[in-house]
Design a protein around this motif. Structure first.
Motif, short mmCIF file in Angstrom:
data_model
loop_
_atom_site.label_atom_id
_atom_site.label_comp_id
_atom_site.label_asym_id
_atom_site.label_seq_id
_atom_site.Cartn_x
_atom_site.Cartn_y
_atom_site.Cartn_z
N SER A 337 0.82 -1.20 0.00
CA SER A 337 0.00 0.00 0.00
C SER A 337 0.86 1.26 0.00
CB SER A 337 -0.93 -0.01 1.22
OG SER A 337 -1.66 1.19 1.32
N GLY A 341 -0.23 2.98 -3.14
CA GLY A 341 -1.40 3.69 -2.64
C GLY A 341 -2.47 2.72 -2.16
N PRO A 342 -3.42 3.19 -1.38
CA PRO A 342 -4.38 2.28 -0.74
C PRO A 342 -5.55 1.86 -1.62
CG PRO A 342 -4.80 4.52 -0.05
CD PRO A 342 -3.57 4.58 -0.92
N ARG A 343 -5.82 2.58 -2.72
CA ARG A 343 -7.08 2.38 -3.42
C ARG A 343 -7.28 0.94 -3.92
NH1 ARG A 343 -8.79 5.49 -8.85
NH2 ARG A 343 -7.92 7.25 -7.69
N SER A 394 -3.43 4.52 6.08
CA SER A 394 -4.06 5.60 5.33
C SER A 394 -4.78 6.58 6.23
CB SER A 394 -5.05 5.00 4.31
OG SER A 394 -4.38 4.15 3.40
N HIS A 470 -8.22 8.19 -2.41
CA HIS A 470 -7.03 8.48 -3.20
C HIS A 470 -5.84 8.67 -2.29
CE1 HIS A 470 -9.35 9.40 -6.99
NE2 HIS A 470 -10.31 9.55 -6.07
N ARG A 471 -4.67 8.63 -2.86
CA ARG A 471 -3.45 8.87 -2.09
C ARG A 471 -3.36 10.35 -1.72
NH1 ARG A 471 1.90 6.43 -2.31
NH2 ARG A 471 1.25 5.20 -4.12
N VAL A 473 -1.74 13.88 -1.21
CA VAL A 473 -0.62 14.39 -2.00
C VAL A 473 0.13 15.55 -1.36
CG1 VAL A 473 -1.62 13.64 -4.16
CG2 VAL A 473 -2.22 15.89 -3.28
N ASP A 483 -6.23 14.22 -3.29
CA ASP A 483 -6.28 14.33 -4.74
C ASP A 483 -7.52 13.61 -5.24
OD1 ASP A 483 -4.23 13.00 -7.43
OD2 ASP A 483 -5.74 14.56 -7.42
#
Length: 484
Positions: A337, A341-343, A394, A470-471, A473, A483
């Motif tokens: 992750s 990123g976590p998505r 996250s 979203h990640r 930013v 974002d």
């Protein structure tokens, strides 16, 4: 007796004693928050409990724990982490004994409420003692060791609890806390130094987490919602008590938001945190996923024993693969992750878990563990493994570092609230009430309906993650922007 402010180190008697106290205390809380589900059919038959009685047995503990866990951490910071931890251990143990001695359902439920308060004093202290007691260069090692040893106790919990229920009585899952608590108390008094947040007594700003009004209003909100949902099947939706509980919950929620907004950063839950879209969506995701987990484990344990015909020990062991997957796979999921990123993980994980529940939905009498239970449990566990570590990371990344403690505490409370609401609402949604959990046909229909609801909650969480998570930013002021 250790001196206040003295740092302990790994490899010393003080280090081992402090670590032992934290691990055993966490183990007590885990045992009585999970294995109770396995004990529900036995204690229900012994005490003549209705479905509502079983719901309150689970939710009484979750309600007070979720409502007061943030306050428990603040009390430790203000009055001494070691002192509040010790009070929590004693409180939790006395309540556990009262649970084990219960002769009526209302007695057991009242004791579970008390146990949740003790857990709220105890749970934040388990980790904060390590953070505040160990030398800065060894805190990472201590927390890592705590995580590993807590994982072992997590894996052993269902086995030990199921064995106690079968060999002795459901009462012994509560009495087991007595010898554990004695060891925790001895180790804490002997080796754990006292610590507190000195700024909490010098500045007003440090008191932002010490919000009694917020904690009480939050508890009243949860209590009203839970009462209305649990009692509606038996009393009817038009019952005055159900209506009053619902109105009280709404009013308390409104007043809670007004009070917290006026307190600003001094609130238990600073409402400015929700200026982060990511933080808001992740906590909504948390409620949905943990509602599915709580609802599933509530129905699964009762169904395996009362319909499939398994023992308490076999029921406890049925979910062991899920626990092992979480222990082994979570570090890798967290690392992945961080890279991508976590998505993706938060989108795919709930879909896998939902597929596992749909497989388990078809269980019937005489089901084989290897062919009918294990595949679904593995899928469910794999899905959760993709979610838990990325979700925690996250949530912490969604807010400024100075709000990390509050954000983590709120997310922990959100997970418990999700479980609480699911256990309260699902029996109403699937038409299970009275002693229906003892009737195979009625329980089978309710179980299959409940797992369908749980799968739906997971898929809703997946959709939120895919579309809205979203990640982060960049930082702007106290919060991270999103974002999107």
């Amino acid at each position: 007796m250790p001196q206040p402010g003295s740092a302990v180190r790994m490899g010393t008697a003080a280090g081992r004693g402090t670590l032992t106290a934290a691990v055993l205390a966490s183990g007590m809380v885990f045992l009585d928050s999970t294995v109770v589900n396995v004990a529900l059919p036995r204690l229900g038959a012994d005490l003549g409990a209705s479905v509502a009685g079983l719901q309150w047995t689970v939710n009484g503990y979750l309600l007070t724990l979720a409502a007061f866990v943030l306050l428990g951490g603040a009390l430790g910071d203000r009055f001494g982490r070691r002192r509040v931890f010790l009070i929590g251990v004693v409180w939790f143990t006395v309540a556990s004994v009262l649970c084990g001695l219960a002769l009526r359902t209302d007695w057991l439920v009242a004791a579970r409420f008390l146990q949740g308060v003790g857990g709220a004093l105890l749970t934040p202290g388990s980790l904060s003692l390590l953070q505040s007691s160990f030398a800065p260069d060894e805190r990472g090692k201590a927390i890592g060791a705590w995580s590993g040893l807590s994982g072992v106790s997590t894996a052993l919990g269902p086995f030990v609890g199921g064995w106690l229920i079968d060999a002795l009585s459901w009462r012994w899952i509560f009495f087991l806390n007595v010898p554990l608590a004695v060891l925790v108390l001895l180790a804490t008094v002997r080796w754990v130094p006292e610590s507190r947040d000195e700024s909490a007594t010098r500045t007003r700003g440090a008191g932002r987490r010490f919000d009694v009004a917020g904690a009480l209003l939050g508890a009243l909100t949860l209590a009203g919602v839970t009462y209305a949902l649990v009692e509606a099947p038996g009393r009817g939706l038009r019952s005055p008590t159900v209506a009053v509980a619902a109105v009280v919950a709404v009013l308390a929620a409104v007043v809670f938001m007004v009070v917290e907004r006026r307190r600003g950063e001094t609130a238990m839950l600073p409402t400015g945190l929700f200026g982060s879209h990511l933080f808001s969506m992740l906590n909504l995701f948390t409620v949905l996923v943990y509602a599915a987990l709580g609802g599933f484990t509530f129905f699964f344990a009762v169904y395996l024993q009362n319909v499939v015909g398994w023992s308490a020990l076999s029921t406890g062991l049925a979910l062991l693969p899920m626990t092992v997957l979480l222990l082994v796979g979570s570090p890798g999921a967290g690392a992945l992750s961080a890279k991508i990123g976590p998505r993706l993980l938060l989108s795919v994980g709930p879909v896998l878990a939902a597929a596992g529940l749909l497989l388990l939905r078809e269980l019937g009498p005489g089901a084989s563990y290897w062919t009918h239970v294990l595949p679904g449990v593995v899928l469910f566990g794999a899905g959760l493994t993709m979610v838990v570590a990325p979700l925690t990371a996250s949530v912490l990344a969604a807010v400024a570092d100075r709000f990390a403690g509050v954000a983590s505490g709120f997310n922990n409370a959100a997970s418990r609230v999700g479980s609480l609401l699911a256990v309260a609402a699902l029996p109403l949604l699937v038409g299970l009430s009275g002693t229906g959990y003892e009737q195979r046909a009625e329980l089978t229909g309710a179980y299959r309906g409940a797992l369908l609801w749980c799968a739906g909650l997971l898929l809703a969480g997946a959709a939120i993650a895919a579309l809205l998570v979203h990640r982060p930013v960049a930082r702007r002021g106290p919060l991270l922007t999103v974002d999107c």
